[in-house]
Design a protein around this motif. Sequence first.
Motif, PDB file in Angstrom:
ATOM      1  N   LEU A 115      57.533  34.177  43.645  1.00 50.10           N
ATOM      2  CA  LEU A 115      56.655  33.940  42.933  1.00 50.10           C
ATOM      3  C   LEU A 115      55.542  35.106  41.743  1.00 50.10           C
ATOM      4  CD1 LEU A 115      54.558  34.377  46.534  1.00 50.10           C
ATOM      5  CD2 LEU A 115      55.990  32.291  45.380  1.00 50.10           C
ATOM      6  N   SER A 116      54.765  34.066  40.694  1.00 50.92           N
ATOM      7  CA  SER A 116      54.358  35.509  40.329  1.00 50.92           C
ATOM      8  C   SER A 116      53.488  36.871  40.459  1.00 50.92           C
ATOM      9  CB  SER A 116      53.329  34.308  39.524  1.00 50.92           C
ATOM     10  OG  SER A 116      52.626  34.140  39.958  1.00 50.92           O
ATOM     11  N   GLY A 117      52.351  37.265  40.070  1.00 51.19           N
ATOM     12  CA  GLY A 117      52.120  38.503  40.816  1.00 51.19           C
ATOM     13  C   GLY A 117      50.950  37.727  41.427  1.00 51.19           C
ATOM     14  N   MET A 135      49.929  34.916  42.516  1.00 48.64           N
ATOM     15  CA  MET A 135      50.568  34.716  43.467  1.00 48.64           C
ATOM     16  C   MET A 135      51.125  35.616  44.746  1.00 48.64           C
ATOM     17  SD  MET A 135      50.786  30.903  43.214  1.00 48.64           S
ATOM     18  CE  MET A 135      50.542  29.735  41.936  1.00 48.64           C
ATOM     19  N   ARG A 136      51.698  36.140  43.893  1.00 49.90           N
ATOM     20  CA  ARG A 136      51.734  37.385  45.407  1.00 49.90           C
ATOM     21  C   ARG A 136      50.764  37.619  46.134  1.00 49.90           C
ATOM     22  NH1 ARG A 136      55.194  39.875  41.300  1.00 49.90           N
ATOM     23  NH2 ARG A 136      57.428  38.814  41.606  1.00 49.90           N
ATOM     24  N   GLN A 137      49.809  38.092  45.148  1.00 47.44           N
ATOM     25  CA  GLN A 137      48.338  38.540  45.515  1.00 47.44           C
ATOM     26  C   GLN A 137      47.655  37.734  46.343  1.00 47.44           C
ATOM     27  OE1 GLN A 137      47.327  41.288  45.691  1.00 47.44           O
ATOM     28  NE2 GLN A 137      46.645  42.455  44.799  1.00 47.44           N
ATOM     29  N   ARG A 138      47.694  35.831  45.867  1.00 45.88           N
ATOM     30  CA  ARG A 138      47.493  35.423  46.848  1.00 45.88           C
ATOM     31  C   ARG A 138      47.990  35.118  48.159  1.00 45.88           C
ATOM     32  NH1 ARG A 138      44.841  30.874  43.547  1.00 45.88           N
ATOM     33  NH2 ARG A 138      44.747  31.963  41.503  1.00 45.88           N
ATOM     34  N   ALA A 139      49.219  34.742  48.211  1.00 47.53           N
ATOM     35  CA  ALA A 139      50.021  35.388  49.657  1.00 47.53           C
ATOM     36  C   ALA A 139      49.308  36.372  50.007  1.00 47.53           C
ATOM     37  CB  ALA A 139      51.280  35.708  49.770  1.00 47.53           C
ATOM     38  N   MET A 140      49.593  37.832  50.001  1.00 52.96           N
ATOM     39  CA  MET A 140      48.152  38.507  50.374  1.00 52.96           C
ATOM     40  C   MET A 140      47.062  38.721  51.235  1.00 52.96           C
ATOM     41  SD  MET A 140      50.334  42.088  50.708  1.00 52.96           S
ATOM     42  CE  MET A 140      48.928  42.602  51.128  1.00 52.96           C
ATOM     43  N   ILE A 141      46.551  37.919  50.449  1.00 52.85           N
ATOM     44  CA  ILE A 141      45.183  37.357  50.633  1.00 52.85           C
ATOM     45  C   ILE A 141      45.144  36.849  50.949  1.00 52.85           C
ATOM     46  CG2 ILE A 141      42.936  36.256  49.963  1.00 52.85           C
ATOM     47  CD1 ILE A 141      43.630  37.637  47.202  1.00 52.85           C
ATOM     48  N   ALA A 142      45.874  35.464  51.700  1.00 51.08           N
ATOM     49  CA  ALA A 142      46.453  34.562  52.931  1.00 51.08           C
ATOM     50  C   ALA A 142      47.128  35.683  54.169  1.00 51.08           C
ATOM     51  CB  ALA A 142      47.287  33.880  52.686  1.00 51.08           C
ATOM     52  N   LEU A 201      46.416  42.864  37.534  1.00 50.03           N
ATOM     53  CA  LEU A 201      47.191  41.333  37.061  1.00 50.03           C
ATOM     54  C   LEU A 201      46.637  41.295  35.697  1.00 50.03           C
ATOM     55  CD1 LEU A 201      46.223  39.917  40.080  1.00 50.03           C
ATOM     56  CD2 LEU A 201      48.146  40.097  39.657  1.00 50.03           C
ATOM     57  N   ASP A 202      46.679  40.477  34.923  1.00 53.57           N
ATOM     58  CA  ASP A 202      46.244  40.107  33.587  1.00 53.57           C
ATOM     59  C   ASP A 202      44.598  39.150  33.822  1.00 53.57           C
ATOM     60  OD1 ASP A 202      48.344  40.370  31.769  1.00 53.57           O
ATOM     61  OD2 ASP A 202      49.830  38.878  32.231  1.00 53.57           O
ATOM     62  N   VAL A 203      44.173  39.627  32.535  1.00 48.54           N
ATOM     63  CA  VAL A 203      42.598  38.953  33.189  1.00 48.54           C
ATOM     64  C   VAL A 203      42.403  37.850  33.017  1.00 48.54           C
ATOM     65  CG1 VAL A 203      42.941  38.912  29.778  1.00 48.54           C
ATOM     66  CG2 VAL A 203      40.746  39.078  31.288  1.00 48.54           C
ATOM     67  N   THR A 204      42.823  36.913  32.511  1.00 43.93           N
ATOM     68  CA  THR A 204      42.748  35.499  33.239  1.00 43.93           C
ATOM     69  C   THR A 204      42.872  35.476  34.413  1.00 43.93           C
ATOM     70  OG1 THR A 204      45.215  34.345  33.354  1.00 43.93           O
ATOM     71  CG2 THR A 204      43.106  34.709  31.133  1.00 43.93           C
ATOM     72  N   ILE A 205      44.378  36.055  35.136  1.00 45.98           N
ATOM     73  CA  ILE A 205      44.114  35.486  36.696  1.00 45.98           C
ATOM     74  C   ILE A 205      43.720  36.556  37.254  1.00 45.98           C
ATOM     75  CG2 ILE A 205      46.530  36.062  38.679  1.00 45.98           C
ATOM     76  CD1 ILE A 205      47.236  34.511  36.069  1.00 45.98           C
ATOM     77  N   ALA A 213      33.889  32.912  35.843  1.00 47.62           N
ATOM     78  CA  ALA A 213      34.497  31.953  35.578  1.00 47.62           C
ATOM     79  C   ALA A 213      35.885  31.510  35.069  1.00 47.62           C
ATOM     80  CB  ALA A 213      33.297  30.896  34.971  1.00 47.62           C
ATOM     81  N   PRO A 214      36.846  31.480  35.992  1.00 48.43           N
ATOM     82  CA  PRO A 214      38.127  31.155  35.747  1.00 48.43           C
ATOM     83  C   PRO A 214      38.151  30.208  34.733  1.00 48.43           C
ATOM     84  CG  PRO A 214      37.943  31.611  37.939  1.00 48.43           C
ATOM     85  CD  PRO A 214      36.495  31.432  37.020  1.00 48.43           C
ATOM     86  N   LEU A 215      38.320  30.088  33.481  1.00 51.77           N
ATOM     87  CA  LEU A 215      38.548  28.738  32.513  1.00 51.77           C
ATOM     88  C   LEU A 215      39.883  28.112  32.757  1.00 51.77           C
ATOM     89  CD1 LEU A 215      36.218  29.426  29.261  1.00 51.77           C
ATOM     90  CD2 LEU A 215      35.916  28.772  31.400  1.00 51.77           C
ATOM     91  N   VAL A 216      40.979  29.551  33.054  1.00 48.19           N
ATOM     92  CA  VAL A 216      42.256  28.940  32.986  1.00 48.19           C
ATOM     93  C   VAL A 216      43.263  28.373  34.242  1.00 48.19           C
ATOM     94  CG1 VAL A 216      43.019  28.630  30.736  1.00 48.19           C
ATOM     95  CG2 VAL A 216      43.170  30.635  32.031  1.00 48.19           C
ATOM     96  N   ASP A 217      43.664  27.555  35.025  1.00 45.97           N
ATOM     97  CA  ASP A 217      44.198  27.910  36.427  1.00 45.97           C
ATOM     98  C   ASP A 217      45.571  28.667  36.016  1.00 45.97           C
ATOM     99  OD1 ASP A 217      42.778  26.948  37.697  1.00 45.97           O
ATOM    100  OD2 ASP A 217      42.480  24.822  37.312  1.00 45.97           O
ATOM    101  N   GLY A 218      46.958  28.490  37.112  1.00 42.03           N
ATOM    102  CA  GLY A 218      47.872  29.094  37.277  1.00 42.03           C
ATOM    103  C   GLY A 218      47.910  29.853  36.032  1.00 42.03           C
TER     104      GLY A 218
END
Lengths: 335, 328
Positions: free
Chosen positions: A160-162, A164-171, A190-194, B270-275
């Motif tokens: 998993l990406s970083g 996704m892993r944090q999402r799994a931790m939250i789950a 994590l990167d700013v968009t993530i 507001a996350p403007l990008v997914d994935g």
Amino acid sequence: MADMSDLVLDVKNLRTVFFTNSGLFKAVDDVSFTVRRGETLAIVGESGCGKSVTALSLLRLVPDPPGRIVGGSVTLEGTDLLTLDDAEMRAIRGNRISMIFQEPMTSLNPVMRIGHQIVEAVRLHRNMSAKEAHDLAIEMLRLVRIPEPARRAREYPHQLSGGMRQRAMIAMALACRPALLIADEPTTALDVTIQAQILALILDLQKELGTGLVLITHDLGVVAQTAQRVIVMYAGKKVEEASVEALFAAPKHPYTRGLMASIPAVPASDVAPQARLNEIPGTVPSLVRLPAGCAFAPRCKLAIKRCQEEYPPLADWGGGHLAACWRAAEVAEVA
Amino acid sequence: MTEALLEVTDLKKHYPVRAGVLRRQVGTVHAVDGVSFALGIGETLGLVGESGCGKSTVARSVLRLVEPTSGQIRLRGEDITHLSKTELRPHRRSMQIVFQDPFASLNPRMTAGDIVGEPIAVHGLASGKALEARVAKLFEQVGLRPDQMRNFPHQFSGGQRQRICIARALALEPRLIVCDEPVSALDVSIQAQVINLLIDLQRQHGFSYLFIAHDLAVVAHISHRVAVMYLGRIVEIADKDELFRNPRHPYTQALLASVPIANPHAKKIAPLVDGDVPSPVNPPSGCAFHTRCRFAMERCKTERPALVDAGVGHQVACLLNEGTGRSQ
């Protein structure tokens, strides 16, 4: 104050110390706060201010030795966690109170499939068949918006990406629907968009599930965008507490004010190119040799003789805005 | 723009991915995939992007710390891309680097004074008392006390260690300093001290910075111009004010919208990008951002947009920005 039945967590006069070769560290020194259902409380401060040890103390995960909780109470849904024995504490940890950490790779088991890790956590606390727990795990992965949850449940953390892993931790943390979630710098790695995706996810889930949230961060931007109330810590002590609006509108402690002034703004269009930032001189003090008075005094522009000699009490400046500073009344005018 | 100190043209760095017993090449990491920019004298160019976008590889290629696969690097008009180690040596004096982690980039068994003095001694510029005097002066310039020269790195705080790294970079009076995430490992209140120091030093000495960071606010603060990278390419480059006021690439817009603003009344995240960012081993065809872009069209999947000028030195690589159109 709101209805007491809304109160999820009530921490009173918490004190955690570390016994080391170089002396006694007061990592958390007389810290009190409350968290209500569905509320987000942010704890901000720089490295070594005691914010992470506060979080670990709530879960009684402070390594002993060298650390020990030496005073205060941590009341979760009416039970003082500090009076429980280890077995009782284990029944609550991960069940009524959960935690997510900064680095998901080091908190997930690398040789266990993601789904299985959630199943393990769930079956520890719920009387469920393996099949039911597995269904719940996949449901949780769907809830944290992991695409193709059934396939991802069979994968290992390294696949998993970083984000996704944090999402799994939250789950995993939310699988037992805890009353309180503690998030220690959940997006720092994590990167700013993530980061934006994960913060939005945590806030959505919190609203949906009504979980109380303690968010530990050094990023004032994250605080402003997520929290309802804020605690500012410095050298193990709570130096200021306020609603997020009050804190950003009129910080009472010179340290809080200094922190806010030292972060560059985005966009910087109204700032002259390469304007100097306001810096706080000096460095965070060592917890072993703390001054007698206010620990921030050596770095404070407003410090007077009294600050060096006597620790200022936490005073209420109206509407639950607490600040521990002898000169809090003058902070707004001077800085 | 002023006279160019550094010109980078179509820089590429590809790493082979090997697998199996025979270590056969099974793929290629396109770490840097055709990057061009120029850096003026006394100018600061900020390079932003998320992890894996190739910003650090660009920095290291410029210094020839990694060998570029292709492309050209010109320093003060001279092509240094293919110079041998010995030929490169005189040029090393004019370009220095400050790394992210001041804990890992200082030798723990050398005193701070020896660390800062070593480049001067290596280049044979001074020795003995003269060397010591120069190092003492460098310590003062970066806000350290000369009596701290005898101390070892572990006796300094993180911010002070970064000051030692800066003093070492200054020692040879370089024209270009590459800063690779110089404040990311530091606390907020210390960050401001180091950023101020970097700005002050540039004003005194007039050198140029190639400033790499993932923190948009820090980059916005220190840079004159900013380049945004995504998967090994520059997708947008413009003057700082222009870029932040008028971001044209959907990725830049998403980056800016993702930064949490330290004001509770500002609009919420507001996350403007997914994935996630796709793997640079097999970057998407066409525009590498099309898999996450809100405006992606059919053409974006096949056509690779070139970096074109959209006026006032604002260059953007997006099909939406052909002609005068802009994405909103």
